[in-house]
Design an enzyme around this catalytic site. Structure first.
Site, PDB file in Angstrom:
ATOM      1  N   HIS A  45      45.935 -37.303 -33.571  1.00 34.99           N
ATOM      2  CA  HIS A  45      46.073 -38.906 -33.537  1.00 34.99           C
ATOM      3  C   HIS A  45      46.511 -39.127 -34.683  1.00 34.99           C
ATOM      4  O   HIS A  45      47.007 -38.709 -35.453  1.00 34.99           O
ATOM      5  CB  HIS A  45      44.988 -39.238 -33.128  1.00 34.99           C
ATOM      6  CG  HIS A  45      44.755 -38.278 -32.617  1.00 34.99           C
ATOM      7  ND1 HIS A  45      44.863 -38.566 -30.319  1.00 34.99           N
ATOM      8  CD2 HIS A  45      42.984 -37.484 -31.384  1.00 34.99           C
ATOM      9  CE1 HIS A  45      44.199 -37.757 -29.922  1.00 34.99           C
ATOM     10  NE2 HIS A  45      42.680 -37.271 -30.765  1.00 34.99           N
ATOM     11  N   GLU A  82      37.975 -40.980 -35.147  1.00 34.59           N
ATOM     12  CA  GLU A  82      37.690 -39.226 -34.151  1.00 34.59           C
ATOM     13  C   GLU A  82      38.962 -38.968 -35.360  1.00 34.59           C
ATOM     14  O   GLU A  82      39.587 -37.922 -36.043  1.00 34.59           O
ATOM     15  CB  GLU A  82      38.608 -38.717 -32.976  1.00 34.59           C
ATOM     16  CG  GLU A  82      39.000 -37.794 -32.955  1.00 34.59           C
ATOM     17  CD  GLU A  82      39.896 -36.774 -31.371  1.00 34.59           C
ATOM     18  OE1 GLU A  82      39.940 -37.571 -30.572  1.00 34.59           O
ATOM     19  OE2 GLU A  82      40.019 -35.957 -31.690  1.00 34.59           O
ATOM     20  N   GLU A 214      38.402 -28.858 -31.204  1.00 36.49           N
ATOM     21  CA  GLU A 214      37.310 -29.765 -30.329  1.00 36.49           C
ATOM     22  C   GLU A 214      35.809 -29.677 -31.828  1.00 36.49           C
ATOM     23  O   GLU A 214      35.101 -28.205 -30.802  1.00 36.49           O
ATOM     24  CB  GLU A 214      36.918 -29.627 -29.184  1.00 36.49           C
ATOM     25  CG  GLU A 214      38.405 -30.543 -28.830  1.00 36.49           C
ATOM     26  CD  GLU A 214      39.065 -31.493 -28.105  1.00 36.49           C
ATOM     27  OE1 GLU A 214      38.643 -31.963 -29.351  1.00 36.49           O
ATOM     28  OE2 GLU A 214      39.964 -31.955 -27.638  1.00 36.49           O
TER      29      GLU A 214
HETATM   30 ZN    ZN Z   1      41.646 -36.059 -29.842  1.00 36.71          ZN
END
Ligand code: ZN
Length: 249
Positions: A45, A82, A214
């Site tokens: 991102h 995030e 993650e």
């Molecule tokens: Zn992500």
């Protein structure tokens, strides 16, 4: 501090001469464990993705199907994004790897931009011919779910020759991440911390050994308290550094 390397080498050579010994391997030279290696880092991102939804939502080809260019990513209940977490860990990781002699290729160099799209991120790392690569994320999972997961590529043609290597790297990541960070493996995603994924450009299009991690679940209060802390972010980078050294050794 900036002592010129030539001075350091001259001093070492002089000491070796005084001691009647052959000159030592140069400090900072070929003896570093990652010298000559290229590592790709994709911090998932970007901090300003939310400002340009039409760009972020446009469709790209991910090797199997259409996928959005990117998303904004998730965030904790308190609004810690995030994108920021991913970029912080990537920054610590890049520094750790460079200190060990690696050349690092990042898909973005700030947390104040939009994009690039996920297919472009894959291409940046492929074109650099990285020896290994990691996509850094944190999940937006169920609030009662905890832990980290390693997402691995599924053979689709372009990535066929890096499936086994990515799986081996994934094992190194799981071992180190659990030991160094204390984060448990996910109790809601994958099996024993591993989740094969065939719908992500970063894994479908990779031609270098790569996994996506993650690092925890931002929607879970226990994980979120860890993820936002600088000490956890540094440990996450240390764990990934050790896994990369393990894998490339
Ligand atoms: Zn992500």
């Amino acid at each position: 501090m900036a002592v010129p390397r030539s001075l350091v080498l001259a001093a070492l050579a002089a000491l070796a001469l005084l001691a009647g010994l052959p000159a030592a391997t140069p400090v900072g030279g070929a003896a570093l464990p990652l010298a000559g290696r290229v590592v790709g880092i994709d911090p998932g991102h970007n901090g300003d993705n939310y400002t340009d939804p039409s760009y972020i939502n446009h469709l790209i080809w991910n090797g199997r199907e259409n996928e959005a260019c990117d998303t904004t990513g998730t965030e904790t209940d308190s609004g810690y994004t995030e994108a920021r977490f991913n970029f912080n860990v990537a920054t610590y990781l890049a520094a750790d790897l460079r200190a060990l002699g690696a050349r690092v290729v990042l898909t973005r160099t700030s947390n104040g931009g939009v994009g690039p799209c996920v297919n472009t991120r894959a291409q940046i790392i492929d074109r650099a011919h990285a020896n290994v690569a990691v996509d850094i994320h944190a999940d937006g999972g169920p609030a009662d779910g905890r832990g980290f997961a390693v997402l691995e590529p599924v053979a689709d043609g372009p990535n066929d020759h890096v499936i086994a290597a990515s799986r081996a790297f994934g094992r190194d990541v799981i071992g180190r991440f659990r030991a160094v960070t204390g984060m448990p493996v996910s109790d809601y995603d994958g099996t024993d911390g591993v989740a094969p994924r065939d719908n992500l450009a970063g894994l479908n299009l990779t031609t270098v050994p790569k996994i996506l991690i993650e690092c925890g679940n931002m929607r879970n209060a226990t994980d979120a308290a860890l993820l936002v802390s600088g000490s956890f972010q540094r440990r996450a980078a240390q764990a990934l550094t050790q896994a990369i050294v393990d894998y490339l050794r």
